[in-house]
Design a protein around this motif. Sequence first.
Motif, PDB file in Angstrom:
ATOM      1  N   PHE A  31       3.421   3.596   1.821  1.00  0.00           N
ATOM      2  CA  PHE A  31       3.335   2.399   0.999  1.00  0.00           C
ATOM      3  C   PHE A  31       4.655   2.116   0.289  1.00  0.00           C
ATOM      4  CE2 PHE A  31       2.377   0.372  -3.090  1.00  0.00           C
ATOM      5  CZ  PHE A  31       1.733  -0.776  -2.657  1.00  0.00           C
ATOM      6  N   VAL A  32       5.172   3.115  -0.418  1.00  0.00           N
ATOM      7  CA  VAL A  32       6.392   2.923  -1.195  1.00  0.00           C
ATOM      8  C   VAL A  32       7.558   2.532  -0.300  1.00  0.00           C
ATOM      9  CG1 VAL A  32       8.142   4.113  -2.586  1.00  0.00           C
ATOM     10  CG2 VAL A  32       5.726   4.403  -3.100  1.00  0.00           C
ATOM     11  N   VAL A  33       7.750   3.268   0.769  1.00  0.00           N
ATOM     12  CA  VAL A  33       8.900   2.992   1.630  1.00  0.00           C
ATOM     13  C   VAL A  33       8.774   1.621   2.285  1.00  0.00           C
ATOM     14  CG1 VAL A  33      10.132   3.718   3.706  1.00  0.00           C
ATOM     15  CG2 VAL A  33       9.525   5.389   1.973  1.00  0.00           C
ATOM     16  N   THR A  34       7.600   1.284   2.777  1.00  0.00           N
ATOM     17  CA  THR A  34       7.410  -0.009   3.432  1.00  0.00           C
ATOM     18  C   THR A  34       7.663  -1.168   2.471  1.00  0.00           C
ATOM     19  OG1 THR A  34       5.814   0.949   4.957  1.00  0.00           O
ATOM     20  CG2 THR A  34       5.764  -1.437   4.704  1.00  0.00           C
ATOM     21  N   ALA A  38      12.646   3.811 -10.328  1.00  0.00           N
ATOM     22  CA  ALA A  38      11.568   2.989  -9.764  1.00  0.00           C
ATOM     23  C   ALA A  38      10.763   3.765  -8.723  1.00  0.00           C
ATOM     24  CB  ALA A  38      12.149   1.722  -9.149  1.00  0.00           C
ATOM     25  N   TYR A  39      11.429   4.521  -7.886  1.00  0.00           N
ATOM     26  CA  TYR A  39      10.762   5.315  -6.845  1.00  0.00           C
ATOM     27  C   TYR A  39       9.791   6.312  -7.468  1.00  0.00           C
ATOM     28  CZ  TYR A  39      10.332   8.239  -2.653  1.00  0.00           C
ATOM     29  OH  TYR A  39       9.857   8.950  -1.588  1.00  0.00           O
ATOM     30  N   VAL A  40      10.263   7.067  -8.443  1.00  0.00           N
ATOM     31  CA  VAL A  40       9.415   8.059  -9.115  1.00  0.00           C
ATOM     32  C   VAL A  40       8.257   7.367  -9.826  1.00  0.00           C
ATOM     33  CG1 VAL A  40       9.375   9.779 -10.964  1.00  0.00           C
ATOM     34  CG2 VAL A  40      11.243   9.776  -9.315  1.00  0.00           C
ATOM     35  N   ALA A  41       8.514   6.257 -10.481  1.00  0.00           N
ATOM     36  CA  ALA A  41       7.461   5.535 -11.200  1.00  0.00           C
ATOM     37  C   ALA A  41       6.373   5.038 -10.254  1.00  0.00           C
ATOM     38  CB  ALA A  41       8.066   4.371 -11.977  1.00  0.00           C
TER      39      ALA A  41
END
Length: 177
Positions: free
Chosen positions: A42-45, A18-21
């Motif tokens: 954005f992703v981490v938040t 999911a992270y890579v996507a």
Amino acid sequence: MFSNLNPFLETIITGIIAYVAIILVLRLSGKRTLAKWNSFDFVVTIALGSVFASVLLSTKDAFGKGILGFALLVLLQYIITWISVRTSVIQKLIKSEPALLLYRGEMQHDVMKKERIAEGEVLAALRTSGVSAVEDADAVILETDGSFSVIKNIDDSSASALKDVREFDRTKMARAN
């Protein structure tokens, strides 16, 4: 997704995929998608908020999987930033380059089209910077976070702050010929 696996291993595999996507989708969608946020902020938040919500709302293995999910996100964030600082290839894959939208009073329409920037947005950036005539600006740059930088005077011989701006050297050379 991987129903035959241990739930903790399933969380690790799903989290990495999911992270890579998410990173790939955000990179493909362009700088303007995030406007002022970089992809990793954005992703981490969002991901941390989602993991937190799952921990709060789930009943099966919620705490252990939630802690593992948080740790995995933080670890992936650390690894990606550590590698990107040390490897220019990885840095180019995860980070966009600034783009030259206006040079010496001339709109760079091919770049603007590629970056999905309307002429009105460049004009607004000029006005915000106190420039009332397009000809009075030497450059407008779309930064990696989606913001605009306006440069009123460029000394081509010492424009070192523009060395990472895509199209700057090509545009400068084309005007010199």
